[in-house]
Design a protein around this motif. Structure first.
Motif, PDB file in Angstrom:
ATOM      1  N   UNK A 166       0.177  -1.340  -0.168  1.00 55.34           N
ATOM      2  CA  UNK A 166      -0.239   0.385   0.207  1.00 55.34           C
ATOM      3  C   UNK A 166       0.614   1.100  -0.028  1.00 55.34           C
ATOM      4  N   UNK A 167       0.917   2.208  -0.917  1.00 51.87           N
ATOM      5  CA  UNK A 167       1.207   3.621  -0.864  1.00 51.87           C
ATOM      6  C   UNK A 167       0.821   4.222   0.394  1.00 51.87           C
ATOM      7  N   UNK A 168       1.635   5.652   1.275  1.00 56.66           N
ATOM      8  CA  UNK A 168       1.650   6.102   2.351  1.00 56.66           C
ATOM      9  C   UNK A 168       2.275   7.507   1.852  1.00 56.66           C
ATOM     10  N   UNK A 169       1.720   8.380   2.455  1.00 59.03           N
ATOM     11  CA  UNK A 169       2.482  10.235   2.299  1.00 59.03           C
ATOM     12  C   UNK A 169       3.393  10.131   3.047  1.00 59.03           C
TER      13      UNK A 169
ATOM     14  N   UNK B 164       5.345   1.534  11.946  1.00 59.08           N
ATOM     15  CA  UNK B 164       6.794   1.280  12.597  1.00 59.08           C
ATOM     16  C   UNK B 164       6.526  -0.483  12.098  1.00 59.08           C
ATOM     17  N   UNK B 165       7.855  -1.040  11.344  1.00 59.75           N
ATOM     18  CA  UNK B 165       7.143  -2.556  11.176  1.00 59.75           C
ATOM     19  C   UNK B 165       6.575  -3.227  12.687  1.00 59.75           C
TER      20      UNK B 165
ATOM     21  N   UNK C  20       7.473  -4.471   6.213  1.00 54.48           N
ATOM     22  CA  UNK C  20       8.581  -4.024   5.725  1.00 54.48           C
ATOM     23  C   UNK C  20       8.123  -2.306   4.903  1.00 54.48           C
ATOM     24  N   UNK C  21       8.860  -1.970   5.219  1.00 56.31           N
ATOM     25  CA  UNK C  21       8.968   0.086   4.563  1.00 56.31           C
ATOM     26  C   UNK C  21       9.716   0.208   4.218  1.00 56.31           C
TER      27      UNK C  21
ATOM     28  N   UNK D 169       4.323   0.389   2.156  1.00 63.26           N
ATOM     29  CA  UNK D 169       4.383  -0.435   2.653  1.00 63.26           C
ATOM     30  C   UNK D 169       4.032  -2.255   2.941  1.00 63.26           C
ATOM     31  N   UNK D 170       4.054  -2.823   3.322  1.00 62.02           N
ATOM     32  CA  UNK D 170       4.292  -3.965   2.981  1.00 62.02           C
ATOM     33  C   UNK D 170       3.202  -5.097   4.344  1.00 62.02           C
ATOM     34  N   UNK D 171       2.026  -5.355   3.917  1.00 59.78           N
ATOM     35  CA  UNK D 171       1.590  -5.255   4.997  1.00 59.78           C
ATOM     36  C   UNK D 171       1.335  -7.118   5.045  1.00 59.78           C
TER      37      UNK D 171
END
Length: 222
Positions: A143-146, A154-155, A177-178, A191-193
């Protein structure tokens, strides 16, 4: 978009004709399951040829050792025979290695996401036969975040995911992962969820909505 965290392209090490494909797209398979095999006639012939050459080289070396001990053969002839045996042994190992890699086995328990080849097809070395997704690490979304959001994350922060296919189900997840650099095209940070393990069937390509709960507390003055 949902995808397996460990996707890999499976292929043959050598070119050849595909004799049999044992798995279809969407099929779940266990670790070590046979997925595809080349026609092994040529490779088995090469292995037999290499083994025969190795046996001959061993006989030549034994003969050279006897002749050298009787002062009939020179040291150079003995060394050449020994080198010939080493080359023959290497050729046999290469042929046996190629024979072992004329078949494809499932590296982990997982699912066939895509099949690129058919039986009877001549395929080149390294050309993918399957796109394989392992179940070892589960499912993930990106997902993309600003920039304002990324500094709050945080992870390990908790999240939940919803899919159109299951509108009434919230899948628990966490940040695994960030990214440390923004996407040059969108300007957002990925951001990997990672989803927690679930018995509900999911498929690579599902589009989900991610809601993240930051673990960092902030103070506000009233």
């Amino acid at each position: 978009k949902l995808y397996s965290s460990t996707e890999s392209k499976l292929s043959f090490k050598i070119p050849g004709i595909i004799a049999k494909i044992y798995a279809d797209e969407g099929q779940s398979v266990k670790k070590g399951a046979l997925l595809a095999a080349l026609d092994l006639v040529e490779m088995k012939a090469k292995v037999n040829q290499a083994r025969s050459a190795q046996e001959k080289a061993q006989r030549d070396l034994n003969r050279a050792q006897r002749l050298h001990s009787d002062s009939v053969a020179t040291l150079e002839q003995l060394q050449n025979a020994n080198t010939a045996l080493e080359i023959a042994e290497s050729d046999a190992k290469v042929a046996e290695f190629n024979l072992r890699h004329s078949t494809i086995y499932a590296p982990e328990t997982g699912k066939i996401l895509k099949r690129f080849a058919e039986e009877g097809e001549l395929i080149g070395a390294g050309n993918p036969v399957f796109l394989y997704g392992s179940n070892k690490e589960g499912w993930v979304l990106r997902a993309g975040v600003t920039d304002r959001q990324i500094v709050q994350l945080r992870v390990g922060d908790k999240a939940f995911v919803t899919f159109d296919a299951y509108p009434d189900i919230k899948f628990s997840a966490k940040i695994s992962e960030i990214e440390a650099i923004a996407n040059p095209y969108t300007g957002t940070f990925e951001v990997e969820v990672q989803l927690d393990h679930s018995n509900i069937p999911l498929y690579s390509g599902f589009v989900g909505k991610v809601t993240i709960t930051p673990g960092i507390e902030q103070e506000y003055s009233i």
